[in-house]
Enzyme design. Structure first.
Site, short mmCIF file in Angstrom:
data_model
loop_
_atom_site.label_atom_id
_atom_site.label_comp_id
_atom_site.label_asym_id
_atom_site.label_seq_id
_atom_site.Cartn_x
_atom_site.Cartn_y
_atom_site.Cartn_z
N ASP A 213 0.88 -1.16 0.00
CA ASP A 213 0.00 0.00 0.00
C ASP A 213 0.92 1.22 0.00
O ASP A 213 2.10 1.14 0.36
CB ASP A 213 -0.95 0.00 1.21
CG ASP A 213 -2.12 0.97 0.99
OD1 ASP A 213 -2.05 1.79 0.04
OD2 ASP A 213 -3.09 0.93 1.76
C1 BGC Z 1 -4.89 3.38 -0.04
C2 BGC Z 1 -4.99 2.35 -1.15
C3 BGC Z 1 -4.78 3.04 -2.48
C4 BGC Z 1 -3.44 3.73 -2.47
C5 BGC Z 1 -3.13 4.46 -3.75
C6 BGC Z 1 -3.63 4.20 -0.12
O1 BGC Z 1 -3.66 5.25 0.80
O2 BGC Z 1 -4.96 2.74 1.21
O3 BGC Z 1 -6.23 1.72 -1.11
O4 BGC Z 1 -4.87 2.10 -3.51
O5 BGC Z 1 -3.43 4.70 -1.42
O6 BGC Z 1 -3.93 5.58 -3.89
#
Ligand code: BGC
Length: 746
Positions: A231
Site C-alpha cells: 500500500d
Molecule cells: C490506499 C490504497 C490506495 C493507495 C493508492 C492508499 O492510501 O490505502 O487503497 O490504492 O493509497 O492511492
C-alpha cells in the site's frame, strides 16, 4: 515466468535489480531502457478509474480524468450478483485499457468488523464468503480485459484509526475463518495479478514485512504466483520486506532504498536469490501489463447506462409498510432534503472518481412524477435551520406523500479516519421527526456508506437504502421509487439498533496502537444470531415489490464424506404480480460442535429472476469447506464428523426451509492422551469408554449412593475430571495410570 523475463533477469545488474523493487513515481513502475523493460501504470480503483493526469496523490485530492463512477463496494456487494460484478469488472477493464492503465488498484475486501470504519463504503461485507465471491467476480471481470487487479488490503486492515502503525491482534482461527477467508477464495480462484499488503501490523509484524503472511500463507499455502505491491507508503523495512516476499514498494521514492538493497546483498544480509524472486515478479508484471490491446475505446454513455442498471440492482428496500412504494405518477410528492440535489454517490479518499455524468435524484424524480422540493436542512452543517424546516412542512401539507433524503454528509465518512458514532446529523433527525409527526406517508431514502442508527424508523412507512450508488445512483433511486425497477438488493451487513450492540464496540479502535479482535469469529451476524439479539435490519435482508415462496428443499444425499459434495435444490416461486429478483441464501450450522461455532454461516447464495407466477428450481453444491472450521492444532480446515443443519432463507433471520445432513470426516487426527486429558474426551475411545464407565460407577458408589449427584450433574462432575484425577477418585496407582495412558495412545 516467461522466457523474456528470464532473459531480462540474466542481463540486469545488481543496481538495476534494486531499482526495480520500487516504483518510478506515484503511479508507474520503473523501466530499464537499455533492456527494453517497460514501465506500466497502476491506478485506483476499485469502482472506477482514478487516473491522475496532473499532480499525483493517493488521497483523492487532485483531480483525475473523467471516467465512469460505478457504485461503491458497499453497494456492489448488496447486489449479491456474481454476473453483475463481472459486467462491472469488464467495463472497468475496458476503461483501464483505453487509458493505458495496466493494473486497477482494487477490489478492497477487508471485513466490516465495525460499522464505524471510515472505509466501509469501499469494502464488501461483514461476511467472508460473500465478500470473497463478490471480489472474485470483480477480479475475473477486470482481468478478462487483459488488465490486472490488486486485491487489498492484505490483511486485517479493518479500521482507519492509526492505520499506519496499529497492531492488529487476532487469534489464528479468527484470522483464517474471517479475515483471511475474505481474500482466500478470490485469490485462489480469480488469481489477481497483484495483492496489496496493508499498512497495519498483524500480530506484531508489519503486513508488508510479514513473511508468514506474504510467503507462508499467500504463496506456499494458497499457491499465489502473482506480485505483492505495498500500500502507498506501507513498507517499513525494505530489506525485511524483500525477505518476506513484498515485491514492489509504492509509490516510487526517488530510489531511496536502492542503495540499501545493494548493500544488503553485498554484505550477505540479503540473498541474491531472494532479490531475484522479487525482481522476477516485478518483471513479469511489467511484461504482462505492457501487452496492451490496441486502440481500445469505450462508449461513455453505454457505461453510464450500465452504472444505472448496476445501481438499481444494489439498492436495498428496507421497509415498505402498507405498500407505500412504489409511487404513482399521479401522486403529488414532496421531496425534502439537500441530499436529493447534492447527491452523495461515492466515498472520499483514494477511490474518489471524477464522473463522466452525474444524475441527481431530484432531476430524475421530476422526470417521472409530480414533484415539489424543499431543502429541509443544510448538508454542510449539523444545526437545525427552522426556516428550512418550516418551508419543508408547508410542502408536506400540500402534497400526498413525502420522500426525505437523508444520510451521512461527506465529512462523516472517508478513507483516513473512522466515525465516532452512528448517528446522522441533528438537522436531519429533526426534519424526519417533525415531518413524521404531521404525515403518515413518509419514505426515507438513505445515502451512506455504512450503517446508521435510526431512532425514527418506526415513524416512517418506507425506507430505501440507496448507499453510495455511483454517478447514476440518483436515476436508479427514481426508477426504484416509481417502480420502473423492482428492488432486489440485500444487506451485506447487519444494521445494529445502536452502536454498543456491535460485537467490536468494546475493542474498537483499540488503545495505544493496539487493537484486540476479542470478539473472535463472532463478527456481524455471527454475533447477533448467537446472542439472539434484535437488530434493526438483519444481514441478507431486503424487500421487493413482489413476494416469493420457498418449497421443496431436497438433498441428493443425507450423508456424505468430507471428500464429497451434497447437491441441494429448492423451488422459488414469484407469488406476486411483478417481475422480481430474489437472493436465495444458504446457511450452515453444526449441530453438536466440539469447538465453538456460529449458529449460522453463509455458505452459498444465488440471485434469481422470476416472472409473476414463475417457479424456478435453484441448486447449490456444498463441499467440505461449507462444513469445516479452521483447526489450529492440525493447521488445516477440518470437518468434525456429525450432523449439520442446512438452512435456506431470504435473510439470516428469515429461514424458510431446513434439512439435516451427516458429514463424516476422512481426516484422521491423531489425538494425544496425557495425564491432563479430560475424561469426557474419552467417550468415543474404545478403551477409554469402558474405563470412564467404570469410574462413573465407582464415583457414584463413593458418593454413598445418596442419589444427590446423578444424571446430568454426575456427567458434569465427570467431565471436570482429568486422567490424573483417577489417582484420587478412581483408586489407581501411578503405574496403572501410566499403563492406561500408553494403551489409550495405541
Ligand atoms: C490506499 C490504497 C490506495 C493507495 C493508492 C492508499 O492510501 O490505502 O487503497 O490504492 O493509497 O492511492
Amino acid at each position: 515466468m516467461s522466457k523474456k523475463v528470464n532473459e531480462w533477469l540474466k542481463e540486469l545488474t545488481l543496481e538495476e535489480k534494486a531499482s526495480l523493487c520500487s516504483g518510478k513515481d506515484f503511479w508507474t513502475t520503473q523501466d530499464i531502457e537499455r533492456l527494453g523493460i517497460p514501465s506500466i501504470m497502476v491506478t485506483d480503483g476499485p469502482h472506477g478509474l482514478r487516473k491522475q493526469a496532473g499532480e499525483s496523490d493517493h488521497l483523492g485530492l487532485n483531480e483525475s480524468i473523467k471516467t465512469t463512477c460505478f457504485p461503491s463496494g458497499v453497494s456492489l456487494a448488496s447486489s449479491w450478483d456474481r454476473d453483475l460484478l463481472e459486467e462491472v469488472g469488464k467495463a472497468l477493464g475496458e476503461e483501464s485499457q483505453s487509458e493505458d492503465v495496466s493494473v486497477l488498484l482494487g477490489p478492497g475486501v477487508n471485513i466490516k468488523r465495525s460499522p464505524l470504519c471510515g472505509r466501509n463504503f469501499e469494502y464488501f461485507s461483514e461476511d467472508p464468503y460473500l465478500s470473497s465471491q463478490i471480489a472474485k467476480h470483480h477480479i475475473l471481470g477486470v482481468q478478462s480485459q487483459g488488465v490486472g487487479t490488486s486485491i487489498k488490503h492484505f490483511a486485517a486492515n479493518n479500521q482507519e484509526y492509526k492505520r499506519m502503525n496499529v497492531d492488529t491482534i487476532v487469534d489464528e482461527r479468527t484470522l483464517r475463518e474471517i479475515y483471511l477467508a475474505s481474500f482466500e477464495t478470490a485469490i485462489k480462484e480469480a488469481k489477481p495479478w497483484t495483492v496489496m499488503s496493508a499498512y497495519n501490523k498483524l500480530n506484531g509484524v508489519y503486513c508488508s514485512d510479514n513473511h508468514r503472511l506474504l510467503t507462508e500463507i499467500l504463496r506456499d499455502e494458497w499457491g499465489y504466483e502473482g506480485l505483492v505491491i505495498s500500500d502507498w507508503g506501507a513498507e517499513d523495512d525494505r530489506i525485511q520486506g524483500i525477505k518476506a516476499g513484498m515485491d514492489l514498494e509504492m509509490p516510487g521514492n526517488g530510489g531511496r532504498n536502492d542503495q540499501k538493497i545493494v548493500d544488503a546483498v553485498n554484505n550477505s544480509d540479503l540473498s541474491g536469490e531472494a532479490l531475484d524472486k522479487v525482481v522476477a515478479r516485478v518483471l513479469d508484471l511489467a511484461y504482462k501489463g505492457s501487452e496492451k490491446q490496441n486502440q481500445v475505446t469505450y462508449d461513455k454513455k453505454e457505461h453510464d447506462d450500465l452504472a444505472k442498471k448496476v445501481a438499481s440492482e444494489c439498492m436495498v428496500l428496507l421497509k415498505n409498510d402498507h405498500d407505500i412504494l412504489p409511487l404513482s405518477s399521479d401522486q403529488k410528492i414532496a421531496v425534502l432534503g439537500e441530499l436529493a440535489v447534492a447527491s452523495r454517490y461515492q466515498g472520499g479518499g483514494s477511490s474518489h472518481i471524477n464522473p463522466t455524468y452525474l444524475h441527481s435524484a431530484l432531476d430524475s424524480l421530476q422526470a417521472l412524477g409530480n414533484i415539489s422540493y424543499a431543502k429541509g436542512y443544510n448538508l454542510s452543517e449539523d444545526q437545525v435551520d427552522d426556516k428550512l424546516v418550516d418551508h419543508a412542512l408547508e410542502l408536506v401539507h400540500s402534497n400526498d406523500l413525502v420522500v426525505i433524503f437523508a444520510g451521512l454528509p461527506e465529512r462523516y465518512e472517508s478513507e483516513g479516519y473512522d466515525r465516532s458514532h452512528m448517528s446522522i446529523p441533528e438537522n436531519q433527525l429533526d426534519l424526519i421527526d417533525r415531518v413524521s409527526q404531521v404525515s403518515d406517508k413518509v419514505v426515507v431514502v438513505l445515502a451512506n456508506g455504512s450503517p446508521i442508527e435510526m431512532p425514527w424508523v418506526d415513524q416512517v412507512q418506507g425506507l430505501l437504502e440507496g448507499y453510495l450508488g455511483g454517478q447514476a445512483g440518483g436515476a436508479a433511486i427514481a426508477d426504484i421509487l416509481y417502480g420502473h425497477v423492482n428492488p432486489s438488493g440485500k444487506l451485506a451487513e447487519t444494521f445494529p439498533i445502536k452502536m454498543k450492540d456491535n460485537p467490536s464496540s468494546l475493542n474498537f479502535p483499540g488503545k495505544e496502537t493496539k487493537v484486540m479482535y476479542q470478539e473472535g469469529i463472532f463478527v456481524g451476524y455471527r454475533y447477533y444470531e448467537a446472542k439472539e439479539m434484535k437488530t434493526l435490519f438483519s444481514f441478507g435482508h431486503g424487500l421487493s415489490y413482489t413476494s416469493f415462496e420457498y418449497s421443496n428443499l431436497s438433498l441428493d444425499k443425507d450423508q456424505i464424506n468430507d471428500t464429497e459434495f451434497v447437491t441441494l435444490s429448492v423451488d422459488i416461486k414469484n407469488t406476486g404480480n411483478r417481475l422480481g429478483k430474489e437472493v436465495v441464501q444458504v446457511y450452515v450450522k453444526e449441530m453438536n460442535p466440539i469447538v465453538i461455532r456460529p449458529e449460522k454461516e453463509l455458505k452459498e447464495f444465488v440471485k434469481v429472476e422470476l416472472k409473476p407466477g414463475q417457479i424456478k428450481t435453484v441448486t447449490f453444491k456444498l463441499s467440505k469447506r461449507a462444513f469445516a472450521y479452521y483447526n489450529v492444532d492440525i493447521k488445516d480446515w477440518h470437518v468434525a464428523t456429525g450432523d449439520f443443519k442446512l438452512m435456506v432463507g431470504s435473510s439470516v433471520d428469515q429461514i424458510h426451509l431446513e434439512r439435516l445432513i451427516n458429514v463424516t470426516s476422512t481426516q484422521v487426527i491423531k489425538k494425544v492422551y496425557t495425564r491432563n486429558t479430560s475424561l469426557d474426551e474419552l467417550k468415543d475411545h474404545p478403551v477409554g469408554k469402558a474405563m470412564v464407565d467404570q469410574v462413573v460407577g465407582k464415583i457414584a458408589e463413593m458418593m454413598g449412593g445418596s442419589g444427590v449427584i446423578q444424571g446430568d450433574a454426575l456427567e458434569g462432575f465427570i467431565a471436570s475430571l482429568t486422567l490424573r484425577n483417577l489417582l484420587m477418585f478412581g483408586g489407581m496407582s501411578e503405574t496403572e495410570l501410566e499403563g492406561l495412558i500408553y494403551q489409550l495412545n495405541q
